[in-house]
Write a protein that holds these residues in place. Sequence first.
Motif, PDB file in Angstrom:
ATOM      1  N   ALA A   1       0.888  -1.176   0.200  1.00 32.47           N
ATOM      2  CA  ALA A   1       0.103   0.170   0.042  1.00 32.47           C
ATOM      3  C   ALA A   1       0.838   1.248   0.046  1.00 32.47           C
ATOM      4  CB  ALA A   1      -0.893   0.091   1.281  1.00 32.47           C
ATOM      5  N   HIS A   2       2.156   1.377   0.661  1.00 28.00           N
ATOM      6  CA  HIS A   2       3.070   2.207   0.655  1.00 28.00           C
ATOM      7  C   HIS A   2       3.475   2.540  -0.730  1.00 28.00           C
ATOM      8  CE1 HIS A   2       5.874   5.423   1.729  1.00 28.00           C
ATOM      9  NE2 HIS A   2       6.820   4.452   1.666  1.00 28.00           N
ATOM     10  N   ALA A   3       3.906   1.359  -1.435  1.00 28.38           N
ATOM     11  CA  ALA A   3       4.451   1.440  -2.885  1.00 28.38           C
ATOM     12  C   ALA A   3       3.455   2.099  -3.541  1.00 28.38           C
ATOM     13  CB  ALA A   3       4.716   0.201  -3.105  1.00 28.38           C
ATOM     14  N   ALA A   4       2.221   1.880  -3.603  1.00 25.13           N
ATOM     15  CA  ALA A   4       1.066   2.464  -4.175  1.00 25.13           C
ATOM     16  C   ALA A   4       0.848   3.996  -3.933  1.00 25.13           C
ATOM     17  CB  ALA A   4      -0.225   1.641  -3.960  1.00 25.13           C
ATOM     18  N   GLU A   5       1.113   4.467  -2.793  1.00 22.52           N
ATOM     19  CA  GLU A   5       0.875   5.714  -2.352  1.00 22.52           C
ATOM     20  C   GLU A   5       1.877   6.659  -2.767  1.00 22.52           C
ATOM     21  OE1 GLU A   5       0.101   6.611   1.820  1.00 22.52           O
ATOM     22  OE2 GLU A   5       2.197   5.898   2.324  1.00 22.52           O
ATOM     23  N   SER A   6       3.139   5.968  -3.068  1.00 20.71           N
ATOM     24  CA  SER A   6       4.371   6.466  -3.564  1.00 20.71           C
ATOM     25  C   SER A   6       4.326   6.623  -5.156  1.00 20.71           C
ATOM     26  CB  SER A   6       5.708   5.706  -3.159  1.00 20.71           C
ATOM     27  OG  SER A   6       5.633   5.797  -1.603  1.00 20.71           O
TER      28      SER A   6
ATOM     29  N   SER B   1      14.260  22.780   3.922  1.00 22.11           N
ATOM     30  CA  SER B   1      13.297  21.632   3.888  1.00 22.11           C
ATOM     31  C   SER B   1      12.118  22.015   3.750  1.00 22.11           C
ATOM     32  CB  SER B   1      13.464  20.536   5.059  1.00 22.11           C
ATOM     33  OG  SER B   1      12.434  19.833   5.092  1.00 22.11           O
ATOM     34  N   THR B   2      11.349  21.451   2.802  1.00 18.80           N
ATOM     35  CA  THR B   2       9.719  21.922   2.649  1.00 18.80           C
ATOM     36  C   THR B   2       8.866  20.656   2.779  1.00 18.80           C
ATOM     37  OG1 THR B   2       9.980  21.570   0.485  1.00 18.80           O
ATOM     38  CG2 THR B   2      10.111  24.064   1.356  1.00 18.80           C
ATOM     39  N   LYS B   3       9.547  19.406   2.828  1.00 16.04           N
ATOM     40  CA  LYS B   3       8.846  18.115   2.677  1.00 16.04           C
ATOM     41  C   LYS B   3       9.389  16.943   3.747  1.00 16.04           C
ATOM     42  CE  LYS B   3       7.431  18.744  -2.118  1.00 16.04           C
ATOM     43  NZ  LYS B   3       7.695  18.292  -3.473  1.00 16.04           N
ATOM     44  N   THR B   4       9.518  17.531   5.030  1.00 18.28           N
ATOM     45  CA  THR B   4       9.994  16.453   5.994  1.00 18.28           C
ATOM     46  C   THR B   4       9.007  15.735   6.338  1.00 18.28           C
ATOM     47  OG1 THR B   4      11.705  17.991   6.795  1.00 18.28           O
ATOM     48  CG2 THR B   4      10.946  16.352   8.467  1.00 18.28           C
ATOM     49  N   ASP B   5       9.187  14.070   6.490  1.00 24.11           N
ATOM     50  CA  ASP B   5       8.211  13.368   6.438  1.00 24.11           C
ATOM     51  C   ASP B   5       8.508  12.397   7.520  1.00 24.11           C
ATOM     52  OD1 ASP B   5       5.940  11.931   5.528  1.00 24.11           O
ATOM     53  OD2 ASP B   5       6.439  11.447   3.657  1.00 24.11           O
ATOM     54  N   TRP B   6       7.466  11.574   8.029  1.00 25.04           N
ATOM     55  CA  TRP B   6       7.661  10.594   9.175  1.00 25.04           C
ATOM     56  C   TRP B   6       7.393   9.249   8.659  1.00 25.04           C
ATOM     57  CZ3 TRP B   6       3.601  13.754   7.996  1.00 25.04           C
ATOM     58  CH2 TRP B   6       2.369  13.173   7.679  1.00 25.04           C
TER      59      TRP B   6
ATOM     60  N   GLU C   1      -3.083  13.056  15.603  1.00 24.30           N
ATOM     61  CA  GLU C   1      -4.140  12.760  14.644  1.00 24.30           C
ATOM     62  C   GLU C   1      -3.461  11.209  13.814  1.00 24.30           C
ATOM     63  OE1 GLU C   1      -5.017  15.512  11.828  1.00 24.30           O
ATOM     64  OE2 GLU C   1      -5.890  16.650  13.353  1.00 24.30           O
ATOM     65  N   VAL C   2      -4.150  10.319  14.133  1.00 27.32           N
ATOM     66  CA  VAL C   2      -3.518   8.991  13.264  1.00 27.32           C
ATOM     67  C   VAL C   2      -3.283   9.396  11.763  1.00 27.32           C
ATOM     68  CG1 VAL C   2      -4.178   6.717  12.715  1.00 27.32           C
ATOM     69  CG2 VAL C   2      -5.045   7.702  14.863  1.00 27.32           C
ATOM     70  N   ARG C   3      -2.089   8.759  11.459  1.00 22.87           N
ATOM     71  CA  ARG C   3      -1.452   8.718  10.427  1.00 22.87           C
ATOM     72  C   ARG C   3      -1.163   7.266   9.648  1.00 22.87           C
ATOM     73  NH1 ARG C   3      -3.297  13.275  10.401  1.00 22.87           N
ATOM     74  NH2 ARG C   3      -2.019  15.060  10.136  1.00 22.87           N
ATOM     75  N   GLN C   4      -0.729   6.618  10.573  1.00 22.25           N
ATOM     76  CA  GLN C   4      -0.448   5.136   9.844  1.00 22.25           C
ATOM     77  C   GLN C   4      -1.006   4.284  10.841  1.00 22.25           C
ATOM     78  OE1 GLN C   4       3.959   6.251   9.759  1.00 22.25           O
ATOM     79  NE2 GLN C   4       3.734   4.778   7.901  1.00 22.25           N
ATOM     80  N   ASP C   5      -1.570   3.214  10.460  1.00 17.02           N
ATOM     81  CA  ASP C   5      -2.211   2.132  11.319  1.00 17.02           C
ATOM     82  C   ASP C   5      -2.330   0.825  10.391  1.00 17.02           C
ATOM     83  OD1 ASP C   5      -3.386   0.260  12.963  1.00 17.02           O
ATOM     84  OD2 ASP C   5      -5.015   1.716  13.353  1.00 17.02           O
TER      85      ASP C   5
ATOM     86  N   GLU D   1       1.471   2.492   4.604  1.00 13.18           N
ATOM     87  CA  GLU D   1       0.948   3.739   3.968  1.00 13.18           C
ATOM     88  C   GLU D   1       0.569   4.692   5.273  1.00 13.18           C
ATOM     89  OE1 GLU D   1      -3.040   3.192   2.328  1.00 13.18           O
ATOM     90  OE2 GLU D   1      -3.394   1.788   3.642  1.00 13.18           O
ATOM     91  N   GLY D   2       0.593   5.644   4.727  1.00 13.29           N
ATOM     92  CA  GLY D   2      -0.122   6.859   5.547  1.00 13.29           C
ATOM     93  C   GLY D   2       0.867   8.067   5.986  1.00 13.29           C
ATOM     94  N   VAL D   3       1.949   8.245   5.052  1.00  8.36           N
ATOM     95  CA  VAL D   3       3.095   9.169   5.180  1.00  8.36           C
ATOM     96  C   VAL D   3       2.867  10.562   4.289  1.00  8.36           C
ATOM     97  CG1 VAL D   3       4.700   7.591   5.556  1.00  8.36           C
ATOM     98  CG2 VAL D   3       4.410   8.289   3.170  1.00  8.36           C
ATOM     99  N   GLY D   4       3.368  11.719   4.536  1.00  9.13           N
ATOM    100  CA  GLY D   4       3.170  12.890   4.010  1.00  9.13           C
ATOM    101  C   GLY D   4       3.161  12.684   2.390  1.00  9.13           C
ATOM    102  N   LEU D   5       4.044  11.928   1.967  1.00  5.26           N
ATOM    103  CA  LEU D   5       4.489  11.629   0.509  1.00  5.26           C
ATOM    104  C   LEU D   5       2.935  11.318  -0.279  1.00  5.26           C
ATOM    105  CD1 LEU D   5       6.640  11.692  -1.674  1.00  5.26           C
ATOM    106  CD2 LEU D   5       6.945   9.107  -1.254  1.00  5.26           C
ATOM    107  N   SER D   6       2.238  10.678   0.505  1.00 10.15           N
ATOM    108  CA  SER D   6       0.936  10.253  -0.153  1.00 10.15           C
ATOM    109  C   SER D   6       0.072  11.577  -0.749  1.00 10.15           C
ATOM    110  CB  SER D   6       0.250   9.504   0.903  1.00 10.15           C
ATOM    111  OG  SER D   6      -0.447  10.365   1.879  1.00 10.15           O
TER     112      SER D   6
END
Length: 280
Positions: A83-88, A119-124, A208-212, A247-252
């Motif tokens: 799912a993360h590959a797909a959102e990327s 930086s403008t796109k720091t992600d978790w 707020e939940v991001r990844q689960d 899945e559930g990161v800012g890159l999405s």
Amino acid sequence: MKFAQTGAPGAEQPVLIHEDTHYSLRSLTSAIDGDFLSNGGPAAAAAALAAGTLPVASSDDVRYGAPMARPSAVVCVGLNYAAHAAESGAQPPEHPVIFLKTPNTVGGPDDSVSIPRGSTKTDWEVELGIIIGKRASYLDSPEAARGHIGGFVVVDDLSERDFQLTVSGGQWSKGKSSAGFCPTGPYLVTPDEVDAGNLRLRSWVNGEVRQDSSTGDMIFDVDTIVWNLSQYMVLEPGDLICTGTPEGVGLSGRFPYLQPGDVVEIEIEGLGRQRHEFTA
């Protein structure tokens, strides 16, 4: 068993945590490191605990550092959840995608993290981390890998996506190696207490939940990762492997990237929870 390192940065002491009590391991080792893991340290700690010879260490208002000394390598697996590959915008890989973080990115689980200059796109990215416990080179099979794993940890594989994807020249490490970009811990938990293929991973930003998700959704499981890496590099005791994020990161594009003042929390079932605030 559950190990940690507590105290001020650069002055952490190794501890064993049993039934919520911290026991000092200074009589056995100066640090939870590759030598400790590969030379019978966990067994010696267990024996000392059973014999009642480990002194109790303070656990009041302690700072947790990374639960192991600085590794010689931090090896990361990308796109390891479908799912993360797909959102990327990527297809699930046929072989593990590998990149490196510099070892000096490793920090404590609750330490603040500076957003990199420009930086403008720091992600978790919440991830299951593997700590190598025994030197691994050309392992015969994935099944052989388990005997080379010293423990598991929680990792936030922080990323700067513009550095990683736009100005990288095709190599991701430029976006992965800013100061403090690998919060690790709070605990190192030995493999006998961890079902690495069935762990819940979660992350929150400002509550707020991001990844689960679950490690059951990995494309390449823990044993396969260690075996595969051993075909291309020598893994030393104490090395850290980050196994990918769900899945559930800012890159999405579904969530804003991190800003000064934001608080990220991540947790993996049985391995502990992190909380780090981001500063300018």
